[in-house]
Structure formats: C-alpha cells, structure tokens
Design a protein around this motif. Sequence first.
Motif, PDB file in Angstrom:
ATOM      1  N   LEU A 153       0.811  -1.200  -0.059  1.00  0.00           N
ATOM      2  CA  LEU A 153      -0.009   0.191   0.256  1.00  0.00           C
ATOM      3  C   LEU A 153       0.944   0.956  -0.148  1.00  0.00           C
ATOM      4  N   LYS A 154       1.872   1.159   0.835  1.00  0.00           N
ATOM      5  CA  LYS A 154       2.761   2.434   0.967  1.00  0.00           C
ATOM      6  C   LYS A 154       3.377   2.755  -0.433  1.00  0.00           C
ATOM      7  N   LYS A 206       2.171   2.213  -3.433  1.00  0.00           N
ATOM      8  CA  LYS A 206       1.190   2.858  -4.122  1.00  0.00           C
ATOM      9  C   LYS A 206       0.889   4.063  -3.924  1.00  0.00           C
ATOM     10  N   PHE A 207       0.520   4.408  -2.450  1.00  0.00           N
ATOM     11  CA  PHE A 207       0.473   5.751  -2.127  1.00  0.00           C
ATOM     12  C   PHE A 207       1.038   6.711  -2.616  1.00  0.00           C
ATOM     13  N   PHE A 214      -5.986   3.449  -0.138  1.00  0.00           N
ATOM     14  CA  PHE A 214      -4.550   3.142   0.409  1.00  0.00           C
ATOM     15  C   PHE A 214      -4.719   3.061   1.821  1.00  0.00           C
TER      16      PHE A 214
END
Lengths: 177, 227
Positions: B50-51, B53-54, B113
């Motif tokens: 997630l990180k 992607k964020f 996210f």
Amino acid sequence: MNFSFFRITRALALTGLFAPCTDVFAQNTLTIDGAQLQAKCNSMATTIGPVTTSFSFMNWENLEHKQDVTFVPLTASCVTNQPQWVLQFEKRSGMAPPIKIRLKFDQQGTSYVLSGIAGKADCYGVISDWYLAYWRNQNAQLTREHIEAMNTTARTKWCPAMVDAASTAILKRISTK
Amino acid sequence: MKKIFLSGLAALAISACGSDDDGASTRTPELQSEESPPVTPKHLKIDPTLKPKFVKACESAMATEGTAVKRLYTTLLETTSKATCGAAFDVVASKRALSLGTGNTNSLAPLAFFPFVERLEIVGPLAQEKAELAKLKNLQVLSISFSDVTDLTFLTSLPYLSKLAVAGTPVANVAPLAKLENLRSFAFESLQNATGKETLPKDEAHCPVLSVRKAVNDACKYHRGIK
C-alpha cells in the motif's frame, strides 16, 4: 464516600464566572475580501497566529467554570476561484485533548462570506471521553447520573461555550486587516 | 494545572481516608451506561504494497499544479506535519487516523490506500465515492464537516463505528444510525438552509428519541429540546 469525594473536590475544583458568549458571528454575517483572506490563508502561522480567548460555563456539578484556551492555525484551503474555502484551527492549550474548529467561507463575487462554523460536534466526542477518563483516573466511583451529567455538560455547556468564544476570537483576528 | 493537581490531591486524600471503613458491600458500584462498551476490532495488518502505491499517487498529484487532488494531498501532508508522501503514510499507518479535507469536493479514492484506518475526518463535499468509505471495516471514529451528505444510510455498513460527529452538513434523517450496534457517541450541529430552517426535522421519524441506540436518543433529545 461518594458524596464526600465530590463535595471536597467541588470545593477545590475549577471555578469561574458563567457568562454566555453573546458576540458570536452568525452565518452569512461576515464578508472578507478574497485577496485579503487568501493572504491570511497562505501564511496562517504568521498572519493569524495563535488565538487565545476566555470562556465560561456551568460544569457538571453546576459550578461556574472559567478557562483560557488557545487555538492555533492548522490548515487552509484557499485555492483561487474555488467556491469554498475552509480554515482549520486546533486547540493546543487548556484542559482536554486537541479539538478542531473549522470555518467555511463561500465565494461571493470577489469576496468570501462566512457560511459555517463547525466544532461543537467533534468537541462533544473528545470532551465527554476525556472528562470521564479524568475522573476515573481519580478513582472516582461514577454513577450513571454522574456520567450523564458530564456528557450533558460537554454537549450543552462546555463545547458550545468554547467553540463560540474561540471562533469569535479567530474570526475577529481574521477580519482585522 | 494547579487546579487539576489540587483536585487530584483531594481525590487521593479521600480515597485514603475512606479505605478502612468502606467495605465492598457498601461501596457504590460503578454503573455502566445503558449500553455495553463498543466492540473494537483488532488492528488490521497493513499490506506492505500500500505504501509504495500511495507514494506514487501522492507524488504524481503533488507534481500537478492547481488541481483539487493536489490540494487533497497537500492537506494530508499538512495534517500529518510531514514533508514527504512516504512520511505522511507512516504517520497515518502508526496513528491509524486520517484527515481528508479540502473544503472543496473531496475524492475519497485515496481511502483505498488506507483500509486499516480507524479514525477519519472528512471536511467538504464528497465525490460520489461513498463505496470507498464503506470499505473501511475497521473505522471506529468518523467526523464529517461541511459535507453535502443528506442521507447517512451508507454509514450502516461500518460495523465498528462507535463515535460519529456530523457538522455543517444537510442531514435530513438520522434514524438509520440506530442500526449501528456499536455507536456510543453521536453529535451533530444542525445546519440551516437558505431560509433559516434546520435541515434535520425535529420529529420522531427523522430524529428518534425512542431509538435502541442511546447515542441517537441523546443527540435527538438535544436537537429537539427535550429535557
């Protein structure tokens, strides 16, 4: 023991004068030039800065209680020609954890008009939890009536008094050239 | 602080004085409120993908001038007091709290996210992405300010929501909130429309005071001026 506890803490507890704030900015009663407001938004820390005010209310034991409180600028979204601008301030002093006050301005020509002040609802959740935790940490044996009195005070006295007083002080600061 | 200290001293003194003559049988029991404490879920494990992607989405938005999306990410950096997207993500991840707010229409897409978030603030109108909000199954505290939301039914898909604050929002009915089994604190600031009339009617159908949810009862009693 319960009564003794509250009688003595009442004597030592926080006191003050109950004077409801009457000088509150109402919706649509404050118009600020867009350029002036945007300049304040762009450097809130220096152009507005921390705002301190006093407020008073009757606490859950029906005692008058006076406090000073300081709110500091947090965020502002003053994007040119966007129809709504919101400025956020956060309480950084006094009793209880941080609480936010949000001011919304709607575009009207080249000016922005105060269209909303929010903070009492958020404040209620924060203050009621904190209030209860504070007294429980003092080993107070709270009855349902005590808890209800604390919650009611947070909802109907403390939060309205604080948010009205602080938002008024903030808006006076913002509207001062 | 001095006053708190004095109150604390008084509490300690009285506790000590009362300890030898206060048998358990005579001690006033600490009564619970009418409802049991809310059920709180375990922290969700954070997906390590997630990180990045964020960060990619955030940095891309920050590189674009003059868009509402840029403002949204800028506010996120401001509210986390961080200068970089990665650091902002870390703050949200550690606090499990997120503030999404620009005053203008908010894209809720960034919520994708943060499925692990437990506290959320939204300021400003919502884009039509309420489904993103409904995916936050661990959400326990929600604040909505200056939104355009009139129907709160979409919140009933948040099983662990225990604290809700709604302000400056034209809510027309809070009755659906009674379905939130863990709701223990609810407050709203009534909004007036252009004619000065409050958008939430002061009647039983829209603001029930006989709800199974005490938090809804309390808020409605206050709104309706019932002692």
